[in-house]
Design an enzyme around this catalytic site. Sequence first.
Site, short mmCIF file in Angstrom:
data_model
loop_
_atom_site.label_atom_id
_atom_site.label_comp_id
_atom_site.label_asym_id
_atom_site.label_seq_id
_atom_site.Cartn_x
_atom_site.Cartn_y
_atom_site.Cartn_z
CG HIS A 62 -1.93 -1.13 1.13
ND1 HIS A 62 -3.21 -0.99 0.64
CD2 HIS A 62 -1.78 -2.45 1.41
CE1 HIS A 62 -3.81 -2.18 0.64
NE2 HIS A 62 -2.97 -3.08 1.11
CG HIS A 172 -5.90 -7.01 -1.40
ND1 HIS A 172 -4.69 -7.46 -1.86
CD2 HIS A 172 -5.64 -6.18 -0.36
CE1 HIS A 172 -3.71 -6.94 -1.11
NE2 HIS A 172 -4.26 -6.15 -0.20
FE FE Z 1 -3.11 -5.11 1.35
ZN ZN Z 2 -2.72 -4.45 4.43
#
Ligand code: FE
Ligand code: ZN
Length: 256
Positions: A62, A172
């Site tokens: 991230h 995700h």
């Molecule tokens: Fe992640």
């Molecule tokens: Zn994460």
Amino acid sequence: MQPIQVHMFPCLSDNYGYLIHDAENDLTAAIDTPSAQAIEAGLSAKGWRLTHIFNTHHHADHAGGNLELKAATGCKIFGPRADARRIPGIDAEYGDGDTFMFGNHPVVVFDTPGHTTGHIVYYLPEDAVAFVGDTLFSLGCGRLFEGTPKQMWNSLQKLMRWPGDTVLYCAHEYTQANARFALTIEPGNPALVARSRAVDGLRARNEPTVPSTLELEKATNPFLRPSSPEIQKAVGCDGNDLVEVFARVRALKDQF
Ligand code: FE
Ligand code: ZN
């Protein structure tokens, strides 16, 4: 005001990268930086110039591309105040209830501890979109690496107060595996059964199952449904303590 433009693309093995663009002010933000290369490719595909990074949390998938992108573009990095030391290159810190303008678009920040202690999400109320990182997934929620079930349930309840048509962009593509788990504890939920079929169809064609809407998540996501009598029965406790139901659902998923 023109609506915010969202460009979504796969990154790494199962992350999504997002660029959001305010055309009137020529501003472009990357939501997290799973891959500097993929983000640069996304920018050139759209002809956009990176001006901001909005980080949700510190994990490498991230924030791993932060410094490379900042060096290449001079962009400003926004991230969680509660976790500022773990966000590479952070310029501005935000926490619960903070609001800022991204060009013409108000952005509201929520603290959502649970997956990590300093996780935040970005909600654009006038565009009815939210970037929820690893807090809420389609049919799932983030693993509790640094927080407690009580913290995560409180975090999810903040998101559940948004309007039902809010479009949720998570970080995700986990939906198909999440659906298989969800069906083990709430097989009698017709909305879940229908969604699971739809997800299988999308994945068979290699299409994304993201984004979804809050309304759809509330109807089908087991982590938002500790009030469901069927789920309570499946995890072996009544609904007097929703945190306990949530905790058991999370524990079962961890073993699934
Ligand atoms: Fe992640
Ligand atoms: Zn994460």
